[in-house]
Scaffold this active site. Structure first.
Site, PDB file in Angstrom:
ATOM      1  N   GLY A   1      30.891  71.418  79.531  1.00 41.17           N
ATOM      2  CA  GLY A   1      31.063  69.991  79.832  1.00 41.17           C
ATOM      3  C   GLY A   1      30.256  69.616  81.061  1.00 41.17           C
ATOM      4  O   GLY A   1      29.018  69.733  81.069  1.00 41.17           O
ATOM      5  N   VAL A   2      30.947  69.233  82.121  1.00 39.49           N
ATOM      6  CA  VAL A   2      30.270  68.775  83.336  1.00 39.49           C
ATOM      7  C   VAL A   2      29.456  69.879  84.009  1.00 39.49           C
ATOM      8  O   VAL A   2      28.569  69.593  84.808  1.00 39.49           O
ATOM      9  CB  VAL A   2      31.248  68.140  84.356  1.00 39.49           C
ATOM     10  CG1 VAL A   2      31.864  66.873  83.800  1.00 39.49           C
ATOM     11  CG2 VAL A   2      32.306  69.121  84.800  1.00 39.49           C
TER      12      VAL A   2
ATOM     13  N   ASP B   1      40.512  70.852  82.393  1.00 36.02           N
ATOM     14  CA  ASP B   1      41.282  71.184  83.599  1.00 36.02           C
ATOM     15  C   ASP B   1      42.277  70.067  83.921  1.00 36.02           C
ATOM     16  O   ASP B   1      43.469  70.311  84.123  1.00 36.02           O
ATOM     17  CB  ASP B   1      40.309  71.414  84.767  1.00 36.02           C
ATOM     18  CG  ASP B   1      40.976  71.974  86.011  1.00 36.02           C
ATOM     19  OD1 ASP B   1      42.093  72.503  85.926  1.00 36.02           O
ATOM     20  OD2 ASP B   1      40.345  71.888  87.079  1.00 36.02           O
TER      21      ASP B   1
END
Length: 181
Positions: A123-124, A34
């Site tokens: 990911g996170v 992002d």
């Protein structure tokens, strides 16, 4: 014949009609893919995201919206919000499927031919990579079989681990109508 390609790389450098951004609900940029898309795409993307926020208040989990691609080698960025993994107890697989499906449908509505996806939520947001890859491939194969416009989907894996997972499971999704490379 429609095609799915699996590559390792930087999605901000892939020349396609649209790249998909693993966004957050605010649409204001963040970390990971992002942040990279917002940085490399430039202020135009953020400006359009702010207009979307003003109109509808952001983007819900599993939903998708579209903006220009700014300075990226694509026409559009399709922003979608994947789920945060909570032990699979909050419909995470369905929400991830919706993120892929709604992004694909948006590409179809724009009559695009090529779309690149990152590994959404891995990911996170901590979605297990193997399970996420299965959702991604299954959903995109289903949509490619139904779709009219999109001819090629590229899964752009950021790391070797995701690339290896996609390469290992791709045979499970082979069909006579879609070539997976």
């Amino acid at each position: 014949m429609k095609t799915i390609r699996i590559i390792k790389g930087d999605i901000t450098q892939v020349a396609v009609d649209a790249i998909v951004n693993a966004a957050n609900t605010s649409l204001l940029g963040g970390g990971g893919v992002d942040g990279a898309i917002h940085r490399k795409g430039g202020a135009e993307i953020l400006e359009e995201c702010q207009k979307i926020r003003a109109k509808q208040g952001g983007c819900g989990v599993g939903e998708a919206v579209v903006t220009t691609a700014g300075n990226l080698p694509a026409q559009y960025v399709i922003h979608t919000v994947g789920p945060t993994w909570r032990k699979g107890e909050n419909n995470e697989a369905i929400l991830l499927e919706n993120a892929y499906r709604n992004s694909f449908k948006l590409a179809e509505s724009l009559q695009l031919k090529t779309v690149a996806f990152p590994n959404i939520s891995t990911g996170v947001y901590r979605f297990p990579k193997q399970a996420a890859a299965q959702v991604a491939l299954r959903t995109i194969c289903e949509e490619l079989n139904k779709g009219q416009s999109v001819q090629e989907v590229i899964f752009v894996c950021f790391d070797d681990e995701n690339l290896k997972i996609y390469q290992e499971i791709k045979a499970d999704f082979l069909s006579q109508d879609i070539e997976i490379m």
